[in-house]
Motif scaffolding. Structure first.
Motif, mmCIF file in Angstrom:
data_model
loop_
_atom_site.group_PDB
_atom_site.id
_atom_site.type_symbol
_atom_site.label_atom_id
_atom_site.label_comp_id
_atom_site.label_asym_id
_atom_site.label_seq_id
_atom_site.Cartn_x
_atom_site.Cartn_y
_atom_site.Cartn_z
ATOM 1 N N PRO A 119 37.301 33.520 37.269
ATOM 2 C CA PRO A 119 36.602 33.350 38.545
ATOM 3 C C PRO A 119 37.127 34.359 39.568
ATOM 4 O O PRO A 119 38.336 34.557 39.703
ATOM 5 C CB PRO A 119 36.951 31.913 38.948
ATOM 6 C CG PRO A 119 38.272 31.656 38.282
ATOM 7 C CD PRO A 119 38.241 32.442 36.999
ATOM 8 N N VAL A 120 36.224 35.012 40.251
ATOM 9 C CA VAL A 120 36.617 35.988 41.276
ATOM 10 C C VAL A 120 35.869 35.678 42.563
ATOM 11 O O VAL A 120 34.721 35.238 42.539
ATOM 12 C CB VAL A 120 36.363 37.448 40.815
ATOM 13 C CG1 VAL A 120 37.218 37.779 39.592
ATOM 14 C CG2 VAL A 120 34.903 37.708 40.524
ATOM 15 N N GLN A 121 36.523 35.904 43.684
ATOM 16 C CA GLN A 121 35.933 35.592 44.975
ATOM 17 C C GLN A 121 34.935 36.638 45.437
ATOM 18 O O GLN A 121 34.057 36.346 46.238
ATOM 19 C CB GLN A 121 37.043 35.398 46.009
ATOM 20 C CG GLN A 121 37.923 34.223 45.664
ATOM 21 C CD GLN A 121 39.250 34.224 46.385
ATOM 22 O OE1 GLN A 121 39.661 35.225 46.953
ATOM 23 N NE2 GLN A 121 39.931 33.103 46.340
ATOM 24 N N ASP A 122 35.031 37.845 44.906
ATOM 25 C CA ASP A 122 34.133 38.937 45.286
ATOM 26 C C ASP A 122 33.950 39.826 44.052
ATOM 27 O O ASP A 122 34.886 40.507 43.637
ATOM 28 C CB ASP A 122 34.755 39.726 46.439
ATOM 29 C CG ASP A 122 33.920 40.889 46.920
ATOM 30 O OD1 ASP A 122 33.352 41.617 46.081
ATOM 31 O OD2 ASP A 122 33.854 41.097 48.141
ATOM 32 N N GLN A 123 32.754 39.807 43.476
ATOM 33 C CA GLN A 123 32.545 40.535 42.224
ATOM 34 C C GLN A 123 32.721 42.045 42.377
ATOM 35 O O GLN A 123 33.276 42.685 41.493
ATOM 36 C CB GLN A 123 31.155 40.236 41.648
ATOM 37 C CG GLN A 123 31.077 38.873 41.002
ATOM 38 C CD GLN A 123 29.741 38.656 40.352
ATOM 39 O OE1 GLN A 123 28.707 38.668 41.014
ATOM 40 N NE2 GLN A 123 29.754 38.440 39.044
ATOM 41 N N GLN A 124 32.264 42.626 43.473
ATOM 42 C CA GLN A 124 32.397 44.072 43.634
ATOM 43 C C GLN A 124 33.865 44.469 43.772
ATOM 44 O O GLN A 124 34.320 45.432 43.170
ATOM 45 C CB GLN A 124 31.585 44.579 44.832
ATOM 46 C CG GLN A 124 31.551 46.085 44.949
ATOM 47 C CD GLN A 124 30.978 46.773 43.703
ATOM 48 O OE1 GLN A 124 30.030 46.308 43.091
ATOM 49 N NE2 GLN A 124 31.583 47.888 43.312
ATOM 50 N N LYS A 125 34.601 43.702 44.569
ATOM 51 C CA LYS A 125 36.038 43.963 44.724
ATOM 52 C C LYS A 125 36.748 43.806 43.374
ATOM 53 O O LYS A 125 37.618 44.605 43.025
ATOM 54 C CB LYS A 125 36.625 43.001 45.760
ATOM 55 C CG LYS A 125 38.084 43.209 46.053
ATOM 56 C CD LYS A 125 38.551 42.237 47.129
ATOM 57 C CE LYS A 125 40.026 42.417 47.415
ATOM 58 N NZ LYS A 125 40.507 41.463 48.424
ATOM 59 N N ALA A 126 36.359 42.781 42.615
ATOM 60 C CA ALA A 126 36.960 42.560 41.298
ATOM 61 C C ALA A 126 36.644 43.719 40.362
ATOM 62 O O ALA A 126 37.530 44.188 39.643
ATOM 63 C CB ALA A 126 36.453 41.246 40.700
ATOM 64 N N LEU A 127 35.399 44.194 40.380
ATOM 65 C CA LEU A 127 35.032 45.313 39.516
ATOM 66 C C LEU A 127 35.881 46.534 39.840
ATOM 67 O O LEU A 127 36.395 47.194 38.935
ATOM 68 C CB LEU A 127 33.547 45.650 39.677
ATOM 69 C CG LEU A 127 33.051 46.841 38.851
ATOM 70 C CD1 LEU A 127 33.226 46.585 37.358
ATOM 71 C CD2 LEU A 127 31.598 47.140 39.202
ATOM 72 N N GLN A 128 36.074 46.812 41.106
ATOM 73 C CA GLN A 128 36.903 47.956 41.497
ATOM 74 C C GLN A 128 38.341 47.771 41.030
ATOM 75 O O GLN A 128 38.951 48.693 40.481
ATOM 76 C CB GLN A 128 36.856 48.167 43.006
ATOM 77 C CG GLN A 128 35.522 48.696 43.464
ATOM 78 C CD GLN A 128 35.433 48.777 44.976
ATOM 79 O OE1 GLN A 128 35.822 47.857 45.695
ATOM 80 N NE2 GLN A 128 34.898 49.883 45.459
ATOM 81 N N PHE A 129 38.905 46.589 41.234
ATOM 82 C CA PHE A 129 40.285 46.339 40.840
ATOM 83 C C PHE A 129 40.456 46.438 39.322
ATOM 84 O O PHE A 129 41.363 47.102 38.829
ATOM 85 C CB PHE A 129 40.757 44.963 41.329
ATOM 86 C CG PHE A 129 42.191 44.672 40.989
ATOM 87 C CD1 PHE A 129 43.212 45.122 41.813
ATOM 88 C CD2 PHE A 129 42.534 43.976 39.843
ATOM 89 C CE1 PHE A 129 44.545 44.887 41.504
ATOM 90 C CE2 PHE A 129 43.858 43.724 39.514
ATOM 91 C CZ PHE A 129 44.863 44.182 40.352
ATOM 92 N N TYR A 130 39.580 45.765 38.587
ATOM 93 C CA TYR A 130 39.727 45.719 37.134
ATOM 94 C C TYR A 130 39.456 47.069 36.468
ATOM 95 O O TYR A 130 40.013 47.355 35.411
ATOM 96 C CB TYR A 130 38.848 44.615 36.542
ATOM 97 C CG TYR A 130 39.495 43.244 36.661
ATOM 98 C CD1 TYR A 130 40.085 42.641 35.560
ATOM 99 C CD2 TYR A 130 39.556 42.571 37.880
ATOM 100 C CE1 TYR A 130 40.697 41.406 35.662
ATOM 101 C CE2 TYR A 130 40.166 41.340 37.998
ATOM 102 C CZ TYR A 130 40.742 40.758 36.886
ATOM 103 O OH TYR A 130 41.375 39.540 37.001
ATOM 104 N N THR A 131 38.628 47.902 37.085
ATOM 105 C CA THR A 131 38.367 49.226 36.500
ATOM 106 C C THR A 131 39.329 50.280 37.055
ATOM 107 O O THR A 131 39.961 51.002 36.295
ATOM 108 C CB THR A 131 36.911 49.672 36.714
ATOM 109 O OG1 THR A 131 36.592 49.673 38.104
ATOM 110 C CG2 THR A 131 35.954 48.764 35.954
ATOM 111 N N GLU A 132 39.455 50.362 38.370
ATOM 112 C CA GLU A 132 40.253 51.428 38.978
ATOM 113 C C GLU A 132 41.754 51.208 38.861
ATOM 114 O O GLU A 132 42.511 52.164 38.735
ATOM 115 C CB GLU A 132 39.857 51.609 40.439
ATOM 116 C CG GLU A 132 38.425 52.089 40.597
ATOM 117 C CD GLU A 132 37.955 52.120 42.037
ATOM 118 O OE1 GLU A 132 38.789 51.993 42.971
ATOM 119 O OE2 GLU A 132 36.731 52.264 42.236
#
Length: 131
Positions: free
Chosen positions: A9-22
């Protein structure tokens, strides 16, 4: 049975995508728009692109028990999940240099070495190395 997708579960999908990829180095696999601005959004390890996917699942803001559970785990410092890595110390240093905050620095615990970091999306994540 096989594990193909695990949800985090993530609170912000775009922020999570950036963190998990970058930061973590995963790669985006699927990104399909859903209702209410949510997405079916998965990432995979670049070392195992056909391996298990991580679903960056929108934390259900409308469902208080799920929010309470995620917050209670985070506040207690309990990792939501764990990822294996070859060298915890090396990964710790790489991630720390990218600004990732750790609540547990590399620590040997019997036959494993672990470290725990904040994924910036409401979760503590543990990395583990088998010794």
């Amino acid at each position: 049975m096989k594990v193909k997708v695990i949800g985090i579960p993530v609170q912000d999908q775009q922020k999570a995508l950036q963190f998990y990829t970058e930061k973590l180095g995963f790669v985006k696999k699927i990104d399909i728009p859903l209702s209410e601005g949510n997405r079916w959004l998965t990432v995979v390890s670049k070392e195992e692109p056909d391996g298990a996917a991580i679903l960056l699942e929108p934390s259900p803001n409308h469902f208080q028990p799920a929010r309470a559970y995620q917050k209670a785990l985070f506040d207690a410092g309990i990792p939501y999940t764990q990822f294996d890595c070859e060298d915890v110390q090396q990964e710790f240093e790489r991630l720390r240099s990218l600004g990732v905050e750790f609540s547990v620095t590399p620590t040997e615990m019997g036959t494993v070495k672990i470290a725990v970091f904040d994924d910036t999306c409401g979760n503590q994540i543990q990395i583990v190395q088998m010794l």
